[in-house]
Structure formats: C-alpha cells, structure tokens
Design a protein around this motif. Structure first.
Motif, PDB file in Angstrom:
ATOM      1  N   LYS A  64       0.675  -1.043  -0.076  1.00  0.00           N
ATOM      2  CA  LYS A  64       0.151   0.442  -0.061  1.00  0.00           C
ATOM      3  C   LYS A  64       0.609   1.530  -0.313  1.00  0.00           C
ATOM      4  CE  LYS A  64      -3.221  -2.811   0.665  1.00  0.00           C
ATOM      5  NZ  LYS A  64      -5.068  -2.594  -0.596  1.00  0.00           N
ATOM      6  N   HIS A  65       0.305   2.378  -0.957  1.00  0.00           N
ATOM      7  CA  HIS A  65       1.680   2.872  -1.042  1.00  0.00           C
ATOM      8  C   HIS A  65       0.680   4.564  -1.720  1.00  0.00           C
ATOM      9  CE1 HIS A  65       4.252   6.405  -2.863  1.00  0.00           C
ATOM     10  NE2 HIS A  65       5.204   5.702  -1.432  1.00  0.00           N
ATOM     11  N   GLU A  66       0.430   5.680  -1.688  1.00  0.00           N
ATOM     12  CA  GLU A  66      -0.281   7.010  -2.091  1.00  0.00           C
ATOM     13  C   GLU A  66      -0.093   6.900  -2.988  1.00  0.00           C
ATOM     14  OE1 GLU A  66       1.292  11.266  -0.932  1.00  0.00           O
ATOM     15  OE2 GLU A  66       3.582   9.943  -0.490  1.00  0.00           O
ATOM     16  N   ASN A  67       0.909   6.495  -3.592  1.00  0.00           N
ATOM     17  CA  ASN A  67       1.437   6.770  -5.435  1.00  0.00           C
ATOM     18  C   ASN A  67       0.603   5.117  -6.697  1.00  0.00           C
ATOM     19  OD1 ASN A  67       1.793   9.256  -5.470  1.00  0.00           O
ATOM     20  ND2 ASN A  67       4.119   8.617  -4.842  1.00  0.00           N
ATOM     21  N   ILE A  68       0.336   4.502  -5.254  1.00  0.00           N
ATOM     22  CA  ILE A  68       0.062   3.397  -6.099  1.00  0.00           C
ATOM     23  C   ILE A  68      -1.623   2.747  -5.578  1.00  0.00           C
ATOM     24  CG2 ILE A  68       0.279   0.587  -6.300  1.00  0.00           C
ATOM     25  CD1 ILE A  68       3.145   1.334  -4.997  1.00  0.00           C
ATOM     26  N   ILE A  69      -2.383   2.745  -7.257  1.00  0.00           N
ATOM     27  CA  ILE A  69      -4.180   2.451  -6.176  1.00  0.00           C
ATOM     28  C   ILE A  69      -4.053   0.954  -6.096  1.00  0.00           C
ATOM     29  CG2 ILE A  69      -5.881   1.981  -7.710  1.00  0.00           C
ATOM     30  CD1 ILE A  69      -5.172   4.287  -9.469  1.00  0.00           C
ATOM     31  N   SER A  70      -4.878   0.922  -5.053  1.00  0.00           N
ATOM     32  CA  SER A  70      -5.216  -0.627  -4.095  1.00  0.00           C
ATOM     33  C   SER A  70      -6.046  -1.249  -4.761  1.00  0.00           C
ATOM     34  CB  SER A  70      -4.884   0.369  -2.612  1.00  0.00           C
ATOM     35  OG  SER A  70      -4.273   0.422  -2.086  1.00  0.00           O
ATOM     36  N   LEU A  71      -6.130  -2.599  -4.921  1.00  0.00           N
ATOM     37  CA  LEU A  71      -6.850  -3.889  -4.653  1.00  0.00           C
ATOM     38  C   LEU A  71      -7.253  -3.827  -3.969  1.00  0.00           C
ATOM     39  CD1 LEU A  71      -7.388  -6.329  -7.282  1.00  0.00           C
ATOM     40  CD2 LEU A  71      -5.874  -7.609  -5.801  1.00  0.00           C
ATOM     41  N   VAL A  72      -9.041  -3.400  -4.431  1.00  0.00           N
ATOM     42  CA  VAL A  72     -10.103  -3.371  -2.895  1.00  0.00           C
ATOM     43  C   VAL A  72     -10.231  -5.571  -2.547  1.00  0.00           C
ATOM     44  CG1 VAL A  72     -12.204  -2.836  -2.167  1.00  0.00           C
ATOM     45  CG2 VAL A  72     -10.215  -1.728  -3.523  1.00  0.00           C
ATOM     46  N   GLY A  73     -10.678  -5.629  -4.023  1.00  0.00           N
ATOM     47  CA  GLY A  73     -11.241  -6.960  -4.278  1.00  0.00           C
ATOM     48  C   GLY A  73     -11.174  -7.826  -5.429  1.00  0.00           C
ATOM     49  N   TYR A  74     -10.764  -9.088  -5.378  1.00  0.00           N
ATOM     50  CA  TYR A  74     -11.096 -10.196  -6.571  1.00  0.00           C
ATOM     51  C   TYR A  74     -12.318 -11.146  -6.046  1.00  0.00           C
ATOM     52  CZ  TYR A  74      -8.250 -13.567  -9.582  1.00  0.00           C
ATOM     53  OH  TYR A  74      -8.223 -14.271 -10.884  1.00  0.00           O
TER      54      TYR A  74
END
Length: 101
Positions: A21-31
């Motif tokens: 998790k990083h402010e410049n990386i879009i986070s994966l919420v689910g799959y």
C-alpha cells in the motif's frame, strides 16, 4: 500447462497488490474468480486512468514532471519491498493504460 502458469502469475500479482500500500499505487480492493469470469476491483481513481489524464493537452510540463516523479516514487516503494521490507517487487510491464486480463 500455459493456462496454469498464467493463472499462478495473476494470483501472485494480486497477492502483491493486496500487500503493498502506497499513496502512488492504486490499491486492489477485491478480486473474484467465479464461473470462468475474473473481476478485479481497484480503488476509485477520480481522474481516470493515467493514459487518459496524460492525453490532456492542457496539462503543463511541470504537472507532467510531478506525475513522473510520483510514478518513480511508487516504483521505488515496490523495488525496496514496501514499508515492511518484504521481497522487492520488480514490475516488468509499466504502462499508463488500464489492463484487461
């Protein structure tokens, strides 16, 4: 055989996306993988995809430089193993467009 390898690579990438998790990386919420259909859910990007944002002709070179620096900071975070110093992630397929599996 090829399908199983591709499946393992996708699942490995998803695990990494959940973990880092990083402010410049879009986070994966689910799959979800059901009935031969895969769906990845990422956090909402209010400005759309990066390629669409970069195609805006009114975007200044100063703003473009800031975007490039932010991308580099996100990659540096991954290459250093995130905030927990886990295994480094070397991303081999950097692009500004969204990806469809």
């Amino acid at each position: 055989m090829y399908f199983k390898k591709a499946e393992r690579e996708i699942l490995s990438e998803l695990e990494i996306l959940f973990e880092y998790k990083h402010e410049n990386i879009i986070s994966l919420v689910g799959y979800c993988d059901e009935n031969n259909e895969r769906i990845s859910v990422f956090e909402y990007a209010c400005n759309g995809s990066l390629d669409r944002h970069l195609s805006n002709t009114s975007l200044t070179w100063t703003k473009r430089l800031k975007i490039g620096i932010d991308v580099a900071m996100g990659l540096d975070f991954l290459h250093r193993g995130g905030s927990t110093h886990a295994a480094p992630v070397i991303h081999r397929d950097i692009k500004s467009a969204t990806t469809k599996w």
